[in-house]
Design an enzyme around this catalytic site. Structure first.
Site, PDB file in Angstrom:
ATOM      1  N   SER A  75       0.794  -1.237   0.000  1.00 26.59           N
ATOM      2  CA  SER A  75       0.000   0.000   0.000  1.00 26.59           C
ATOM      3  C   SER A  75       0.824   1.283   0.000  1.00 26.59           C
ATOM      4  CB  SER A  75      -0.960   0.008   1.194  1.00 26.59           C
ATOM      5  OG  SER A  75      -2.057  -0.838   0.941  1.00 26.59           O
ATOM      6  N   LYS A  78       0.042   3.740  -2.674  1.00 28.73           N
ATOM      7  CA  LYS A  78      -0.977   4.777  -2.584  1.00 28.73           C
ATOM      8  C   LYS A  78      -0.376   6.184  -2.401  1.00 28.73           C
ATOM      9  CE  LYS A  78      -4.582   1.681  -0.808  1.00 28.73           C
ATOM     10  NZ  LYS A  78      -3.994   0.439  -0.306  1.00 28.73           N
ATOM     11  N   SER A 135      -6.456   3.404   4.114  1.00 35.29           N
ATOM     12  CA  SER A 135      -5.743   2.574   3.135  1.00 35.29           C
ATOM     13  C   SER A 135      -6.706   1.713   2.329  1.00 35.29           C
ATOM     14  CB  SER A 135      -4.705   1.682   3.824  1.00 35.29           C
ATOM     15  OG  SER A 135      -3.758   1.211   2.896  1.00 35.29           O
TER      16      SER A 135
END
Length: 394
Positions: A75, A78, A135
């Protein structure tokens, strides 16, 4: 021209020629407080596949290991996804209060979720909060589809930004970080990206410090545990998949010094928190950052020849910061070098010299000295006049 005018002109030439023989200006940093120097220990050993510690302003790397290894980012992907969104906001292509329709594809995205619902509208601002704080993979896909039409096209936008930032070990295939052999980045690239995000979009970066976000009556806490244990930490992003391990990019500010730490491939959530804390504490304990010069402000005014103006102001394109071991500020030396014969035309931004900052004989910063304004060629009389001065100077 009368005889008296000729004598006055020759006298002016002689005076100017003498002035041009003076040595160039040398800049020196202001003196320190006279403290004894402290010894700098080697960087700590970090239990991670890859890590790096960078000063956000100067860009100096204070610690690193395998920082250029291509690894799955999970993640941490991101960070680039929201960077692209912030770029679209800054250009006016996107609005925070703009409604986004949630597609079935976004809704069914596996992994961490914001819990958006199919065919329900959610604002861009809410999606960004869902990506940054919760997230949410579903939020990342919904945002990507809204901005680019589909996720693969959005990934190409991410790759374009990566290329623009000079990220040489980065390639994205999706917006949220699900594993793919062609989806990778490095600790160094993540540090560069995070520096850019903080510098370019401070008004949005503040969202990374939020500890929780509620959407659809579901409150989720930020997974960055450093936000609770260290009040100087204000971001950035966690990541985890089985392939990537536990990852964290963190940033903190102490005494006007901002550091960015990246730890990839740690063994647990607790480990990624502890290892980033160790990196940040090391940097703040043994180093300090100083703002020496402001960008786009005059550092030197010099003669320009054969132009429609006589004087040209020189400066730096960007602010100049240096990160040095603590208690060594008094030993800094800064020297300005530039051509003593600059001729028009000159365009604003043209590199005409440099500013070199050294410590103990080692150059630690070197920035181009640029023209701060455009000066065109002067008229025929001015060019002949200056040519005569230069002839006398020889």
């Amino acid at each position: 021209m009368t005889l008296l005018q000729i004598y006055r002109t020759l006298y002016f030439f002689i005076v100017v020629a003498f002035m041009m023989t003076l040595p160039p200006l040398t800049l020196a940093a202001a003196g320190g407080q006279g403290e004894d120097k402290i010894l700098i220990p080697p960087p700590p050993t970090i239990a991670a596949s890859s890590h790096i510690l960078i000063d956000a302003n100067s860009g100096r790397v204070l610690a690193e290991n395998n920082a250029d290894s291509r690894l799955p980012p999970a993640s941490l992907t991101k960070i680039m996804a929201v960077y692209v969104a912030f770029n679209e906001l800054s250009k006016g292509h996107l609005q925070l209060d703009e409604n986004v329709n949630v597609s079935p594809n976004a809704w069914r995205t596996p992994g961490s979720r914001m819990f958006i619902e199919v065919n329900k509208q959610v604002t861009v601002s809410e999606l960004l909060h869902g990506v940054i704080i919760q997230s949410g993979n579903d939020a990342s896909v919904a945002l990507a589809e809204h901005i680019a039409g589909d996720e693969s096209t959005f990934a190409e936008m991410m790759n374009q930004q990566a290329a623009r930032l000079g990220l040489t070990n980065t390639h994205f295939t999706n917006s949220m970080g699900l594993p793919n052999p062609e989806h990778y980045t490095s600790a160094r690239d993540l540090g560069i990206l995070t520096r850019a995000l903080i510098k370019e979009y401070p008004e949005y970066y503040k969202w990374f410090s939020l500890k929780e976000f509620t959407y659809n009556k579901i409150t989720q806490r930020n997974r960055n545990k450093l936000l609770w244990s260290d009040e100087t930490v204000d971001g950035v992003k966690t990541g985890h998949t089985e392939e990537a391990g536990f990852c964290l990019v963190a940033s903190a500010v102490r005494d006007n010094m901002r550091l960015i730490s990246v730890a990839m491939g740690t063994k647990s959530e607790r480990a990624r928190t502890a290892e980033n804390r160790t990196l940040l504490n090391y940097g703040f304990r043994f180093y300090e950052t100083h703002h020496l010069y402001k960008g786009r402000e005059p550092l030197k005014e010099t003669r320009i020849w054969k132009g429609d103006e006589k004087l040209l102001q020189l400066g730096l394109a960007d602010d100049l910061y240096v990160t040095i071991p603590r208690r060594q500020y008094k030993d800094l030396k800064a020297v300005m070098n530039f051509d003593q014969k600059i001729f028009a035309p000159v365009k604003a931004g043209d590199a005409l010299g440099s500013v070199n900052v050294s410590l103990a004989g080692e150059v630690i910063a070197d920035q181009k000295l640029i023209a701060l304004s455009t000066i065109e060629k002067g008229n025929l009389f001015r060019r002949i006049y200056d040519a005569a001065i230069l002839l006398v100077k020889k």
